[in-house]
Scaffold this motif. Structure first.
Motif, PDB file in Angstrom:
ATOM      1  N   GLY A  35      78.722  83.669 -15.967  1.00 30.30           N
ATOM      2  CA  GLY A  35      79.001  82.257 -16.185  1.00 30.30           C
ATOM      3  C   GLY A  35      78.439  81.718 -17.482  1.00 30.30           C
ATOM      4  O   GLY A  35      78.213  80.530 -17.610  1.00 30.30           O
ATOM      5  N   ASP A  36      78.220  82.598 -18.444  1.00 34.80           N
ATOM      6  CA  ASP A  36      77.706  82.114 -19.719  1.00 34.80           C
ATOM      7  C   ASP A  36      78.788  81.332 -20.439  1.00 34.80           C
ATOM      8  O   ASP A  36      79.959  81.656 -20.341  1.00 34.80           O
ATOM      9  CB  ASP A  36      77.272  83.299 -20.590  1.00 34.80           C
ATOM     10  CG  ASP A  36      76.013  83.934 -20.047  1.00 34.80           C
ATOM     11  OD1 ASP A  36      75.162  83.179 -19.567  1.00 34.80           O
ATOM     12  OD2 ASP A  36      75.901  85.170 -20.080  1.00 34.80           O
ATOM     13  N   GLU A  39      81.629  87.187 -17.925  1.00 38.68           N
ATOM     14  CA  GLU A  39      82.261  86.106 -17.183  1.00 38.68           C
ATOM     15  C   GLU A  39      81.596  85.870 -15.846  1.00 38.68           C
ATOM     16  O   GLU A  39      81.442  84.733 -15.410  1.00 38.68           O
ATOM     17  CB  GLU A  39      83.737  86.419 -16.964  1.00 38.68           C
ATOM     18  CG  GLU A  39      84.529  86.099 -18.188  1.00 38.68           C
ATOM     19  CD  GLU A  39      86.004  86.306 -17.957  1.00 38.68           C
ATOM     20  OE1 GLU A  39      86.389  86.718 -16.854  1.00 38.68           O
ATOM     21  OE2 GLU A  39      86.755  86.059 -18.903  1.00 38.68           O
ATOM     22  N   SER A  40      81.180  86.948 -15.187  1.00 42.64           N
ATOM     23  CA  SER A  40      80.537  86.763 -13.890  1.00 42.64           C
ATOM     24  C   SER A  40      79.222  86.039 -14.046  1.00 42.64           C
ATOM     25  O   SER A  40      78.778  85.345 -13.148  1.00 42.64           O
ATOM     26  CB  SER A  40      80.273  88.085 -13.198  1.00 42.64           C
ATOM     27  OG  SER A  40      81.271  88.997 -13.501  1.00 42.64           O
ATOM     28  N   ALA A  86      83.898  91.410 -18.443  1.00 37.98           N
ATOM     29  CA  ALA A  86      83.906  91.049 -17.017  1.00 37.98           C
ATOM     30  C   ALA A  86      82.510  90.612 -16.582  1.00 37.98           C
ATOM     31  O   ALA A  86      82.351  89.623 -15.873  1.00 37.98           O
ATOM     32  CB  ALA A  86      84.375  92.229 -16.181  1.00 37.98           C
ATOM     33  N   GLU A  87      81.507  91.330 -17.057  1.00 40.00           N
ATOM     34  CA  GLU A  87      80.132  90.979 -16.684  1.00 40.00           C
ATOM     35  C   GLU A  87      79.739  89.642 -17.276  1.00 40.00           C
ATOM     36  O   GLU A  87      79.088  88.819 -16.632  1.00 40.00           O
ATOM     37  CB  GLU A  87      79.167  92.057 -17.170  1.00 40.00           C
ATOM     38  CG  GLU A  87      79.256  93.336 -16.379  1.00 40.00           C
ATOM     39  CD  GLU A  87      78.495  94.478 -17.025  1.00 40.00           C
ATOM     40  OE1 GLU A  87      78.333  95.497 -16.373  1.00 40.00           O
ATOM     41  OE2 GLU A  87      78.087  94.333 -18.203  1.00 40.00           O
ATOM     42  N   ARG A  90      85.703  96.000 -22.129  1.00 42.92           N
ATOM     43  CA  ARG A  90      86.341  95.270 -21.023  1.00 42.92           C
ATOM     44  C   ARG A  90      85.327  94.995 -19.931  1.00 42.92           C
ATOM     45  O   ARG A  90      85.301  93.930 -19.334  1.00 42.92           O
ATOM     46  CB  ARG A  90      87.504  96.109 -20.486  1.00 42.92           C
ATOM     47  CG  ARG A  90      88.220  95.517 -19.284  1.00 42.92           C
ATOM     48  CD  ARG A  90      88.982  94.277 -19.690  1.00 42.92           C
ATOM     49  NE  ARG A  90      89.620  93.613 -18.554  1.00 42.92           N
ATOM     50  CZ  ARG A  90      89.013  92.723 -17.787  1.00 42.92           C
ATOM     51  NH1 ARG A  90      87.741  92.413 -17.995  1.00 42.92           N
ATOM     52  NH2 ARG A  90      89.656  92.137 -16.799  1.00 42.92           N
ATOM     53  N   LYS A  91      84.464  95.992 -19.704  1.00 44.36           N
ATOM     54  CA  LYS A  91      83.430  95.846 -18.678  1.00 44.36           C
ATOM     55  C   LYS A  91      82.445  94.740 -19.086  1.00 44.36           C
ATOM     56  O   LYS A  91      82.101  93.875 -18.294  1.00 44.36           O
ATOM     57  CB  LYS A  91      82.711  97.172 -18.517  1.00 44.36           C
ATOM     58  CG  LYS A  91      81.601  97.149 -17.501  1.00 44.36           C
ATOM     59  CD  LYS A  91      80.925  98.502 -17.465  1.00 44.36           C
ATOM     60  CE  LYS A  91      79.547  98.418 -16.870  1.00 44.36           C
ATOM     61  NZ  LYS A  91      78.765  99.607 -17.179  1.00 44.36           N
TER      62      LYS A  91
END
Lengths: 236, 477
Positions: free
Chosen positions: A122-123, A119-120, A116-117, A112-113
Motif C-alpha cells: 500500500g505504498d 502494491e500489497s 505486486a509486493e 513483476r513480483k
C-alpha cells in the motif's frame, strides 16, 4: 449568435490549437500517435484527450486489427493485437512480438513480483529501484561466476533492453535509479507467467533426464545466455 | 502506565527516539521549521535540502575551525528517513522523478513537546473550564432522547438569553470580557488551532494504518470465496466508516461550508484587530492552513480508498495471488537451473510501441556543396539610417594633429603647444588638448615641463574655457 455561426468559426480554426483548446480531430490524431509511440499513462498530458476520444481512437486502430486497452483503474492505455474473429484469417501483425532472452525474462518476472509486493504494502507513488537492488535481485538466479565485471555488464544490458521496451524508466537526473512501470502488469500477466513456468519446468525435467544419461551436457556455463539477445520473432 | 510499556515506548516510539537522537536539536530546528511552522506537506528533496543547508552553514560558521556538522544536508536527511530512524516518510510520488519527504506524526509530537517546554506567562484555567462544561452540555443534549427534556433545556437557554438581554439594556458594559479573560481565550484558541494543524498528520497516518491492516487481513485470508467477499466488502467500507473517517469527514464538511468559511474569516479578522491579544499574524490565516492540510489528508484518503478498492477487486486480487504463486514457481525452477545450461527461450511479449520506420523515411544521402566564403556583400537597397549619431561623436584624429604639426614645424624645430593652438584653434576642446599630449608618432616628441605653467584659452560648446596646465613643447626630430 446562431448555431451556424459557431460552426463556421470552428471550421476556420481547422487543425490549429487556439487558446489552449484543441479540436477533436487533432486530439484524436495526437492520442493515436502517442499510443503508437508507447504506453500512455494517466499522469501524462495525453491521457485526458485519449479517454475523451476513446471511441474514435478505437475505430482508427480497429481497421488494422489493433485493440486499444484503456485501464482506468491502473491508469494506463496501450495497443495490442486484437483477437482474430473465428473463421477469419489473421491480419499481418502490426505490433512485433519479441522473444526475450532467458536473463531478461527472469528480470522481468522478478520485477513483476516486486510490483505486486509494492502494491500489497500500500505504498503511495511509484516503485523505484536502484541499480544495486536490481543486481542483487537477479544475481541469485544467474550462474555463479567469478567474472563479476561480465555479470554486471550483462545485467546492465538486460536493464537497458527493458528500458527500451518501456518496462523500466531511468529517473531524470538520478543515475542508477529506475522506475518499474505499471504497464508491466498488463504484459506479464498470470497467463504469460504460467506459460513460461510450464516451459521452464519442462526444460528442467528434460535437463535432469539428460543428466542421468550423459553428464556432459552440464558445464558449458554462460555460453547460451547472451547469444540469443532479443531477436524479433516475427516480422511486420 | 506500566514500566515495560514506557520502556518499550522509549525504545521504539519514533518521537521519543527523535528526542534522544544525537542530532535532535538540528533535526527539530530544521524539520520543525520546515514542516510544522511553515505548514508544508510532502516536499521534494530539492526544496527540503535547502533548509538544513542554510542551518548547517549558519551553525558551522559560528566556529569555522571545527565545524559541528561535517556531513551534507542530504546525508542527514537520508539518515532521518532511513528505516532505523523513521522520522520522515520518503517516497516517489506518481509522475515525479525526485524523492519526496513528508513529516511523520512523531515529528509533530516531538516538536510540540519541545515547544511546550518554553514556559507560558500564565495558564488560563477559567476558559478551559468553560469549554469543558460546554462539551458536557453538548454530550448531554446530544444524547437526550426524551423530547420533553430537550424542550426543557432549550427553554432554560432561552431564559438565560433573555436575562442577558435585560442586563445589557440596563448596563451597556455587561457581558464584556476583561483583558485577562480575552488573553486566556486567545491562548486556548492558539493552542487548539496549532494542535489541530499538527493532528492532520496523525489523521493521515491513522488512515494509512487502517489501509495496511485491511491489506494484511486480505492478503493472509485463506478461506472460501464467500468468506473472502465478505471480508473484502468489510475492508472497503472500513476507511469511510471508521471513527477516524467519520470525524474527519464531518470536520471537512464544516470547514469547507461557505458559511463556516465566512464566519471563520470574519472572526479571525476581528481577533487580530484586538490589540491586547497580541495575536500571532500567522493565526490570521489559520483557516486556510487548516483547509490546505485537510485537503492534503482528503487527497491521501481518496487515493488510499481508491487503491484499496482496486486491491480488493477480487479479480485483481486473485490475479495478484496467482502471479505471486507463479513467480515463486519460476524462482524455484530458475534456482534449480542456475548451475546447468540456461534455457535459450524466454517470455514472448508484444512490444509496447509500434515502430513505424518506412524506408522512404530515411532520406538518401545528399551531397552537400562545399561551403564557400563570399565576402562580397550584395549592395543593399537604400536604407534610411540616422547618421547624425556618428557625426556627433567627438573623435580626435591624432593623424590630423600630427599633420598640422608637421606643416607648422620644420625638421628639428620646436614649438609650444599654445602657439600651435593659436594657429589651429581647438575644435574639440579638452579632448583635443589631450590628443596632442598623447601623440605617439615616430618623428614627433611631446615634452611636458612640469615647472612652467601655461594657460590655453579656447571655446567648447559655445562657452569660453581656460585650461591651466604645465607648458608643453612639441619637437620634430
Amino acid at each position: 449568435m446562431t448555431a451556424s455561426g459557431s460552426s463556421t468559426s470552428d471550421r476556420a480554426v481547422g487543425d490549429r490549437v487556439t487558446a489552449g483548446r484543441v479540436t477533436p480531430e487533432r486530439a484524436v490524431a495526437v492520442s493515436a500517435i502517442r499510443l503508437m509511440q508507447g504506453v500512455v499513462y494517466q499522469e501524462s498530458d495525453a491521457w485526458d484527450d485519449l479517454v475523451r476520444h476513446q471511441g474514435a481512437v478505437r475505430d482508427h486502430f480497429a481497421v488494422v486489427g489493433l485493440e486499444v486497452v484503456v485501464d482506468d483503474d491502473e491508469g494506463y492505455a496501450y495497443l495490442r493485437t486484437a483477437d482474430t474473429p473465428e473463421g477469419e484469417n489473421a491480419l499481418p501483425r502490426v505490433i512485433r512480438r519479441r522473444t526475450l532472452t532467458y536473463a531478461d525474462s527472469l528480470l522481468l518476472v522478478l520485477l513483476r513480483k516486486r510490483l505486486a509486493e509494492f502494491e500489497s504494502a500500500g505504498d503511495p507513488g511509484q516503485l523505484v529501484l536502484t541499480h544495486d537492488e536490481i543486481v542483487e535481485m537477479i544475481r541469485l538466479f544467474l550462474h555463479r561466476s567469478t567474472d563479476e565485471a561480465r555479470e554486471q555488464h550483462q545485467i546492465d544490458a538486460s536493464i537497458n533492453r527493458l528500458v527500451g521496451m518501456g518496462f523500466l524508466r531511468q529517473l531524470k537526473d538520478r543515475k542508477g535509479e529506475w522506475e518499474v512501470r505499471r504497464i508491466l502488469k498488463a504484459y506479464v500477466d498470470a497467463e504469460t507467467l504460467s506459460d513460461f513456468s510450464a516451459k521452464l519446468a519442462e526444460y528442467a525435467d528434460a535437463g535432469s533426464a539428460d543428466e542421468s544419461t550423459a553428464d556432459e551436457g552440464v558445464g558449458h556455463a554462460g555460453a547460451a545466455d547472451e547469444s540469443t539477445a532479443d531477436r524479433p520473432s516475427e516480422d511486420i | 502506565m506500566e514500566y515495560a510499556q514506557i520502556e518499550a515506548l522509549r525504545e521504539r516510539h519514533p518521537a521519543w527516539r527523535m528526542l534522544r537522537a544525537t542530532h535532535a536539536p538540528l533535526l527539530l530546528t530544521v524539520l520543525g521549521r520546515f514542516f510544522v511552522e511553515e505548514g508544508r506537506g510532502a516536499s521534494s528533496e530539492g526544496e527540503l535540502v535547502a533548509a538544513p543547508d542554510d542551518q548547517l552553514y549558519a551553525i558551522n560558521t559560528q566556529d569555522p575551525a571545527n565545524p559541528r556538522f561535517v556531513r551534507t544536508a542530504a546525508e542527514y536527511l537520508a539518515d532521518w528517513a532511513g528505516p532505523e530512524a523513521g522520522f520522515l516518510r520518503r517516497f516517489y510520488p506518481l509522475g515525479a522523478d525526485e524523492i519526496h519527504y513528508d513529516a511523520t506524526p512523531a515529528l509533530e509530537k516531538a516538536y510540540a513537546w519541545v515547544q511546550g517546554l518554553a514556559e507560558q506567562s500564565f495558564v488560563g484555567t477559567e476558559s478551559r473550564l468553560q469549554t469543558a462544561v460546554d462539551l458536557l452540555r453538548q454530550i448531554a443534549q446530544g444524547t437526550e432522547s426524551d423530547p420533553a427534556k430537550r424542550l426543557d433545556q432549550l427553554e432554560r437557554r432561552k431564559h438565560d438569553i433573555e436575562r442577558e438581554i435585560d442586563q445589557l439594556r440596563q448596563d451597556p458594559q455587561a457581558g464584556l470580557l476583561d483583558r485577562t479573560a480575552v488573553r486566556e481565550r486567545y491562548q486556548q484558541f492558539a493552542t487548539t488551532a496549532r494542535e489541530l494543524l499538527a493532528d492532520f498528520r496523525q489523521v493521515e497516518e491513522n488512515f494509512r494504518a487502517l489501509d495496511r491492516s485491511a491489506r494484511e487481513r486480505i492478503a493472509t485470508r485463506q478461506g472460501s470465496k464467500g468468506e473472502l467477499l465478505a471480508e473484502l466488502v468489510h475492508g472497503r467500507s472500513m476507511i469511510d466508516s471508521s471513527d477516524q473517517g467519520r470525524s474527519f469527514q464531518a470536520f471537512y464538511d464544516l470547514l469547507l461550508s461557505t458559511s463556516g468559511q465566512e464566519e471563520l474569516s470574519m472572526l479571525l479578522d476581528r481577533m487580530t484587530g484586538i490589540e491586547e491579544v497580541g495575536a500571532d499574524r500567522r493565526l490570521r490565516t489559520v483557516h486556510h492552513s487548516w483547509a490546505e492540510a485537510a485537503e492534503r489528508t482528503q487527497h491521501t484518503v481518496r487515493s488510499i480508498s481508491e487503491q484499496l478498492r482496486r486491491f480488493t477487486d477480487d479479480q485483481v486480487w486473485l490475479e495478484n495471488r496467482r502471479v505471486l504463486d507463479l513467480v515463486r514457481q519460476i524462482e524455484t525452477t530458475a534456482l534449480h537451473l542456475r548451475d546447468g545450461e540456461l534455457p535459450d527461450f524466454g517470455l514472448e511479449l508484444e512490444e509496447t510501441s509500434i515502430d513505424v520506420a518506412l524506408p522512404t523515411d530515411r532520406p538518401l544521402f545528399t551531397v552537400r556543396p562545399a561551403s564557400e566564403v563570399n565576402s562580397d556583400l550584395e549592395p543593399v537597397e537604400a536604407e534610411e539610417v540616422d547618421t547624425s549619431v556618428l557625426a556627433n561623436q567627438v573623435v580626435v584624429d591624432p593623424a590630423r594633429l600630427a599633420t598640422r604639426i608637421r606643416a607648422l614645424i620644420p625638421v628639428h624645430g620646436t614649438a609650444r603647444l599654445e602657439d600651435i593652438i593659436s594657429l589651429y584653434p581647438l575644435q574639440h576642446g579638452a579632448a583635443e588638448i589631450v590628443g596632442y599630449l598623447a601623440l605617439d608618432e615616430d618623428d614627433l616628441e611631446v615634452t611636458t615641463h612640469e615647472h612652467e605653467e601655461t594657460v590655453i584659452e579656447y571655446h567648447e560648446a559655445g562657452r569660453h574655457m581656460r585650461a591651466t596646465m604645465p607648458r608643453v613643447e612639441v619637437t620634430r626630430r
